[in-house]
Design a protein around this motif. Structure first.
Motif, PDB file in Angstrom:
ATOM      1  N   ILE A 149       0.838  -1.199   0.000  1.00 43.94           N
ATOM      2  CA  ILE A 149       0.000   0.000   0.000  1.00 43.94           C
ATOM      3  C   ILE A 149       0.875   1.253   0.000  1.00 43.94           C
ATOM      4  O   ILE A 149       0.638   2.208  -0.744  1.00 43.94           O
ATOM      5  CB  ILE A 149      -0.960  -0.001   1.225  1.00 43.94           C
ATOM      6  CG1 ILE A 149      -1.973  -1.143   1.071  1.00 43.94           C
ATOM      7  CG2 ILE A 149      -1.665   1.336   1.365  1.00 43.94           C
ATOM      8  CD1 ILE A 149      -2.817  -1.403   2.311  1.00 43.94           C
ATOM      9  N   ALA A 150       1.946   1.222   0.819  1.00 47.76           N
ATOM     10  CA  ALA A 150       2.856   2.371   0.878  1.00 47.76           C
ATOM     11  C   ALA A 150       3.517   2.596  -0.480  1.00 47.76           C
ATOM     12  O   ALA A 150       3.718   3.732  -0.916  1.00 47.76           O
ATOM     13  CB  ALA A 150       3.919   2.138   1.943  1.00 47.76           C
ATOM     14  N   ARG A 151       3.837   1.504  -1.178  1.00 46.56           N
ATOM     15  CA  ARG A 151       4.441   1.614  -2.511  1.00 46.56           C
ATOM     16  C   ARG A 151       3.479   2.309  -3.471  1.00 46.56           C
ATOM     17  O   ARG A 151       3.884   3.129  -4.290  1.00 46.56           O
ATOM     18  CB  ARG A 151       4.789   0.220  -3.030  1.00 46.56           C
ATOM     19  CG  ARG A 151       5.440   0.220  -4.380  1.00 46.56           C
ATOM     20  CD  ARG A 151       5.815  -1.171  -4.802  1.00 46.56           C
ATOM     21  NE  ARG A 151       4.637  -2.023  -4.986  1.00 46.56           N
ATOM     22  CZ  ARG A 151       4.704  -3.310  -5.290  1.00 46.56           C
ATOM     23  NH1 ARG A 151       5.868  -3.910  -5.426  1.00 46.56           N
ATOM     24  NH2 ARG A 151       3.605  -4.010  -5.457  1.00 46.56           N
ATOM     25  N   ALA A 152       2.187   1.981  -3.312  1.00 44.75           N
ATOM     26  CA  ALA A 152       1.184   2.654  -4.143  1.00 44.75           C
ATOM     27  C   ALA A 152       1.198   4.152  -3.866  1.00 44.75           C
ATOM     28  O   ALA A 152       1.145   4.973  -4.789  1.00 44.75           O
ATOM     29  CB  ALA A 152      -0.202   2.072  -3.866  1.00 44.75           C
ATOM     30  N   LEU A 153       1.315   4.528  -2.589  1.00 49.77           N
ATOM     31  CA  LEU A 153       1.309   5.951  -2.240  1.00 49.77           C
ATOM     32  C   LEU A 153       2.500   6.685  -2.847  1.00 49.77           C
ATOM     33  O   LEU A 153       2.425   7.860  -3.190  1.00 49.77           O
ATOM     34  CB  LEU A 153       1.322   6.133  -0.720  1.00 49.77           C
ATOM     35  CG  LEU A 153       0.101   5.570   0.004  1.00 49.77           C
ATOM     36  CD1 LEU A 153       0.223   5.791   1.495  1.00 49.77           C
ATOM     37  CD2 LEU A 153      -1.172   6.212  -0.532  1.00 49.77           C
ATOM     38  N   MET A 154       3.625   5.967  -2.977  1.00 51.05           N
ATOM     39  CA  MET A 154       4.839   6.569  -3.556  1.00 51.05           C
ATOM     40  C   MET A 154       4.613   7.032  -4.990  1.00 51.05           C
ATOM     41  O   MET A 154       5.364   7.836  -5.518  1.00 51.05           O
ATOM     42  CB  MET A 154       5.995   5.565  -3.524  1.00 51.05           C
ATOM     43  CG  MET A 154       6.556   5.274  -2.154  1.00 51.05           C
ATOM     44  SD  MET A 154       7.324   6.695  -1.387  1.00 51.05           S
ATOM     45  CE  MET A 154       8.754   6.946  -2.456  1.00 51.05           C
ATOM     46  N   SER A 155       3.588   6.471  -5.646  1.00 48.95           N
ATOM     47  CA  SER A 155       3.360   6.843  -7.043  1.00 48.95           C
ATOM     48  C   SER A 155       2.497   8.098  -7.164  1.00 48.95           C
ATOM     49  O   SER A 155       2.172   8.510  -8.270  1.00 48.95           O
ATOM     50  CB  SER A 155       2.699   5.676  -7.788  1.00 48.95           C
ATOM     51  OG  SER A 155       1.338   5.597  -7.432  1.00 48.95           O
ATOM     52  N   SER A 156       2.138   8.708  -6.034  1.00 48.52           N
ATOM     53  CA  SER A 156       1.236   9.863  -6.014  1.00 48.52           C
ATOM     54  C   SER A 156      -0.039   9.601  -6.805  1.00 48.52           C
ATOM     55  O   SER A 156      -0.352  10.317  -7.750  1.00 48.52           O
ATOM     56  CB  SER A 156       1.916  11.114  -6.585  1.00 48.52           C
ATOM     57  OG  SER A 156       3.148  11.321  -5.990  1.00 48.52           O
ATOM     58  N   PRO A 157      -0.787   8.567  -6.406  1.00 47.73           N
ATOM     59  CA  PRO A 157      -1.981   8.218  -7.182  1.00 47.73           C
ATOM     60  C   PRO A 157      -3.186   9.062  -6.766  1.00 47.73           C
ATOM     61  O   PRO A 157      -3.182   9.668  -5.702  1.00 47.73           O
ATOM     62  CB  PRO A 157      -2.213   6.762  -6.784  1.00 47.73           C
ATOM     63  CG  PRO A 157      -1.760   6.709  -5.363  1.00 47.73           C
ATOM     64  CD  PRO A 157      -0.623   7.701  -5.230  1.00 47.73           C
TER      65      PRO A 157
END
Lengths: 238, 295
Positions: A149-157
């Motif tokens: 989930i944190a990795r998803a946040l890193m993509s600025s979605p």
């Protein structure tokens, strides 16, 4: 932006793998600020919908609109750049790579401000900060889901798709993960969630769609679905 | 004892060539997902191009540049052929890439044996090899040439550079992600074809540098050299564990030392056979490679 604005709109989408029809005439939408849940058994097509929206599958027919743009057939890296990210079933973290590397992969398309983004992520998930140099293979199931989930946040979605986050996790950890999703939603992220844990998912969602063998058989607000006789019988065991 | 020291040094310099070749092979295997066992043939082809340029222009510098450039160009030209097969990753068997690689190797080897220098082995000028200047260090029986020192130093530096690139850069992170899980890498938005293409470019540079180092170290080349090296590289990669970069590094150096010691103490012409017998024993004992496959 108005509340009722759709961030994702799918019209009459069909997808096939070879001769196997995976999705049949699917129409659904996710409005900005919503949590929308896809419920259904294994093989009903939940993952297919998410992977097709992401661009990993090419639709046979139908139309997908993301933020008003037609994105059917657009490759994954472009869609990620445009503001969507998938937290795949089974987390999809790279176990031989460090927590830090996994997080930076989320920002692969744009490493600018990644230091700031990392700080924010470590603030929300202190356990990932403590383990940043550890390889992801050493994390527990719950921690891996947090990492995904944190990795998803890193993509600025703007929209996060979360595929079966509860799979293989202890009930108490599932509650933590769902709480994280609710908090993210409050921060403004639109969420498309797929779950077999139908009760818990409908409890946190605004709306839901019921999928059976590639077709949508029912849709409505989370409350409507929770009170629906057929849904209760099929998925809630009541 | 002096012979041993001399041969270990010899082994390290030829071993560093094996390491470079195995690393290129492994990178293509991991990132571009092809089994390119003719990669050493491409490298030998670049040696020939380098030799042609040196012969025509009389310039060593231009020859070096030409050799490196030709390796990059060959890799980039052949990349679309491999990528066409791999476009639909997952559903396509990696075996098809082996056939392409094998075919490429045969075509190149034939071209080398028919068109260059009437099929005779080529010899590189002393200006490149430094053979006319004698040994750099000479103590008793131990004699170390400039070429050996150069190969070892540049080999070590280049492998260090590759590891830096893999573990400290954005492109390297993408390479490793694809190596571990291509489908997962695709889902986080890493463009597989483009990243695969980058790995072709990188291994092209690697192959070119290796070609020049081989010219310096060996001083000559023949059309059959690529095949011979191809077998060794494949064997080293499998024995170390397919795709295992660190393993390839260790086994590559060990093979070089083993061969050199056989040449120092036993009949030199048997070094290939003995080395392969040793490798046979190792693979029987450790079928999945000494350090484990990363595939």
């Amino acid at each position: 932006m108005a509340q009722n604005d759709s961030i994702l709109k799918i019209n009459n989408l069909s997808v096939a793998y070879g001769h196997v029809q995976a999705l049949n005439d699917i129409s659904l939408d996710v409005k900005r600020g919503e949590i929308v849940v896809l419920v259904g058994a294994n093989g009903a097509g939940k993952t297919s919908i998410m992977e097709t929206v992401l661009g990993a599958n090419v639709p046979v027919s139908g139309d997908i609109e993301f933020k008003g743009m037609h994105i059917g057939g657009v490759p994954v890296d472009k869609n990620v750049r445009n503001g969507m990210f998938l937290v795949p079933e089974g987390r999809g973290v790279f176990s031989s790579m460090t927590v830090m590397d996994n997080l930076l992969l989320g920002a692969h398309h744009n490493l600018k401000n990644s230091t700031e983004k990392l700080e924010l992520v470590f603030e929300s998930f202190p356990v990932l900060g403590e383990r940043r140099t550890q390889v992801a293979g050493t994390l527990s199931g719950g921690e891996r889901q947090m990492l995904a989930i944190a990795r998803a946040l890193m993509s600025s979605p703007e929209m996060i798709m979360v595929d079966e986050p509860s799979i293989g996790l202890a009930p108490i950890i599932v509650n933590d993960i769902f709480e994280i999703l609710v908090n993210l939603n409050k921060e403004g992220y639109s969420i498309l969630l797929s779950e077999q844990n139908v009760y818990k998912a409908l409890k946190i969602a605004h709306r839901g769609y019921v999928l059976e063998t590639g077709k949508i058989t029912k849709s409505g607000t989370a409350e409507e679905l929770l009170n629906d006789e057929a849904v209760r019988e099929a998925y809630l065991g009541a | 004892m002096e012979i041993l020291i001399a041969q270990i040094f010899n082994g390290l310099s030829i071993g560093s060539i094996y390491v470079l070749l195995v690393t290129g092979f492994n990178l293509l295997l991991l990132v571009a997902m092809i089994i390119h066992f003719s990669f050493p043939v491409v490298v030998v082809f670049s040696m020939y191009i380098s030799w042609v340029v040196m012969t025509l222009t009389g310039s060593v510098t231009l020859g070096v540049v030409g050799g490196i450039a030709s390796a990059i160009i060959v890799n980039m030209i052949t990349a679309p052929m491999f990528q066409h097969i791999m476009k639909d990753r997952g559903s396509v068997d990696i075996n098809a890439t082996m056939v392409i690689s094998m075919g490429m190797g045969m075509v190149i080897t034939d071209i080398l044996s028919h068109t260059f220098n009437q099929g005779f082995p080529i010899a590189f000028p002393d200006a490149l090899t430094g053979n006319d200047q004698g040994a750099l260090i000479s103590v008793g029986l131990v004699s170390i040439s400039r070429g050996q020192v150069l190969t070892l130093v540049i080999g070590v530096l280049f492998v260090a550079f590759l590891f830096w690139l893999l573990y400290k850069t954005r492109a390297g992170r993408a390479f490793r992600a694809i190596a571990e899980d291509p489908n997962g890498a695709k889902l986080v938005g890493i463009p597989l074809l483009k990243t695969g293409f980058q790995s072709y470019a990188l291994t092209g540079i690697l192959g070119g540098v290796t070609a020049v180092l081989m010219a310096v170290l060996l001083g000559s080349a023949s059309a059959g050299l690529g095949d011979q090296l191809g077998h060794k590289v494949l064997a080293v990669s499998i024995i170390a564990g397919l795709g295992n970069l660190t393993g390839g590094l260790i086994i590559g150096l060990l093979l070089g030392i083993l061969e050199a010691i056989i040449q120092g103490y036993l009949a030199g012409s048997w070094s290939n056979a003995i080395a392969f017998i040793v490798m046979l024993v190792v693979i029987l004992a450790k079928p999945k490679g000494v350090f484990g496959s990363k595939l």
